[in-house]
Design an enzyme around this catalytic site. Structure first.
Site, PDB file in Angstrom:
ATOM      1  N   GLU A  22       0.845  -1.190   0.000  1.00 37.39           N
ATOM      2  CA  GLU A  22       0.000   0.000   0.000  1.00 37.39           C
ATOM      3  C   GLU A  22       0.880   1.239   0.000  1.00 37.39           C
ATOM      4  O   GLU A  22       1.765   1.386   0.854  1.00 37.39           O
ATOM      5  CB  GLU A  22      -0.936   0.031   1.204  1.00 37.39           C
ATOM      6  N   ILE A  23       0.633   2.114  -0.948  1.00 34.68           N
ATOM      7  CA  ILE A  23       1.327   3.398  -1.033  1.00 34.68           C
ATOM      8  C   ILE A  23       0.470   4.414  -0.291  1.00 34.68           C
ATOM      9  O   ILE A  23      -0.664   4.668  -0.676  1.00 34.68           O
ATOM     10  CB  ILE A  23       1.480   3.858  -2.503  1.00 34.68           C
ATOM     11  N   GLY A  24       0.987   4.972   0.776  1.00 37.92           N
ATOM     12  CA  GLY A  24       0.239   5.932   1.585  1.00 37.92           C
ATOM     13  C   GLY A  24      -0.314   5.269   2.830  1.00 37.92           C
ATOM     14  O   GLY A  24      -1.319   4.568   2.775  1.00 37.92           O
ATOM     15  N   SER A  30      -5.730   1.657   7.362  1.00 40.41           N
ATOM     16  CA  SER A  30      -5.966   0.737   6.251  1.00 40.41           C
ATOM     17  C   SER A  30      -5.071  -0.491   6.352  1.00 40.41           C
ATOM     18  O   SER A  30      -5.465  -1.585   5.941  1.00 40.41           O
ATOM     19  CB  SER A  30      -5.784   1.438   4.907  1.00 40.41           C
ATOM     20  N   ASP A  48       5.299   5.377   3.020  1.00 39.23           N
ATOM     21  CA  ASP A  48       4.814   6.742   3.183  1.00 39.23           C
ATOM     22  C   ASP A  48       6.024   7.665   3.289  1.00 39.23           C
ATOM     23  O   ASP A  48       7.092   7.241   3.750  1.00 39.23           O
ATOM     24  CB  ASP A  48       3.949   6.863   4.439  1.00 39.23           C
ATOM     25  N   GLN A  68       7.111   7.514  -3.057  1.00 42.34           N
ATOM     26  CA  GLN A  68       6.664   6.647  -4.142  1.00 42.34           C
ATOM     27  C   GLN A  68       7.255   7.101  -5.471  1.00 42.34           C
ATOM     28  O   GLN A  68       7.270   6.346  -6.441  1.00 42.34           O
ATOM     29  CB  GLN A  68       5.138   6.621  -4.223  1.00 42.34           C
ATOM     30  N   HIS A  93      -1.319  11.234  -4.805  1.00 45.96           N
ATOM     31  CA  HIS A  93      -2.359  11.560  -5.789  1.00 45.96           C
ATOM     32  C   HIS A  93      -1.851  12.501  -6.880  1.00 45.96           C
ATOM     33  O   HIS A  93      -2.637  12.985  -7.695  1.00 45.96           O
ATOM     34  CB  HIS A  93      -3.623  12.141  -5.139  1.00 45.96           C
ATOM     35  N   GLU A 118      -6.251   4.730  -6.269  1.00 44.48           N
ATOM     36  CA  GLU A 118      -7.393   5.394  -5.624  1.00 44.48           C
ATOM     37  C   GLU A 118      -7.367   6.909  -5.869  1.00 44.48           C
ATOM     38  O   GLU A 118      -6.338   7.475  -6.210  1.00 44.48           O
ATOM     39  CB  GLU A 118      -7.337   5.178  -4.105  1.00 44.48           C
ATOM     40  N   ASP A 119      -8.501   7.524  -5.618  1.00 44.79           N
ATOM     41  CA  ASP A 119      -8.651   8.985  -5.608  1.00 44.79           C
ATOM     42  C   ASP A 119      -8.213   9.640  -6.910  1.00 44.79           C
ATOM     43  O   ASP A 119      -7.589  10.701  -6.923  1.00 44.79           O
ATOM     44  CB  ASP A 119      -7.893   9.593  -4.416  1.00 44.79           C
TER      45      ASP A 119
END
Length: 193
Positions: A22-24, A30, A48, A68, A93, A118-119
């Site tokens: 997971e990035i972030g 989460s 992160d 990232q 993002h 996402e987002d």
């Protein structure tokens, strides 16, 4: 609205030794959710840029601090994981960062992997390096990847080399894109036109 989408694409991995990146990390919530969802046999890593996220290292997942957008860092995390099956990009993002991460990590993923961004509504905003129909927006990459998937039917080849001959499907939802990685075979039907 993300949870029903995730259930649709990720339920087959439940209870299996899946490898998720997971990035972030943000506040670590989460990572806890992924641990509960996939179970104790899953390898879960989060990355992160915020050094305070190191406090979540070893709780429900391994956490590494870095950007990232740093190719050496992000590929090193995937190497440390021993490969990756699922990627969830909920990082900066910023379209340029999403692009760098995708181009670095997608080729390193295991076949039958799932890559989620996402987002994506942020890709329409100039402050995140995007804009409506902007070539700088990650949405333009998605459009190009769709064209690349159909390279059998045009003479322009595949432009996004990180997904060349490995992108089997793209699923688009409000603010979410899901990319499936797999070996691609030429189509069996005849060419028209």
């Amino acid at each position: 609205h993300y949870l029903p989408i995730y259930e649709k694409f990720l339920r087959e991995y439940k209870g299996k030794p899946v490898k998720l990146l997971e990035i972030g990390v943000s506040r670590g919530g989460s990572l806890s959710l992924w641990r509960k969802y996939f179970g104790p046999d899953a390898t879960i890593y989060g990355v992160d840029v915020d050094p305070s996220c190191a406090q979540y290292d070893g709780v429900d997942a391994q956490v590494r601090i870095g950007s990232q957008d740093n190719v050496k860092f992000i590929s090193g995390v995937v190497q440390e994981m021993g490969g990756v099956d699922i990627v969830v990009d909920d990082g900066s993002h910023i379209s340029r960062h999403i692009r760098t991460t995708f181009n670095t990590v997608f080729p390193l993923m295991n076949d039958e992997g799932i890559y989620i961004v996402e987002d994506l509504h942020a890709a329409y905003w100039p402050k995140f390096g995007g804009g409506y129909q902007s070539s700088k927006s990650f949405m333009s990459d998605i459009s190009q990847m769709y064209d690349d998937m159909h390279h059998w039917y045009h003479s322009h080849g595949q432009k996004i080399l990180s997904a060349k001959d490995k992108l089997s499907a793209i699923h688009l939802y409000d603010s979410v894109a899901i990319f499936e990685k797999n070996q691609i075979a030429p189509p069996r039907h005849s060419r028209i036109g």
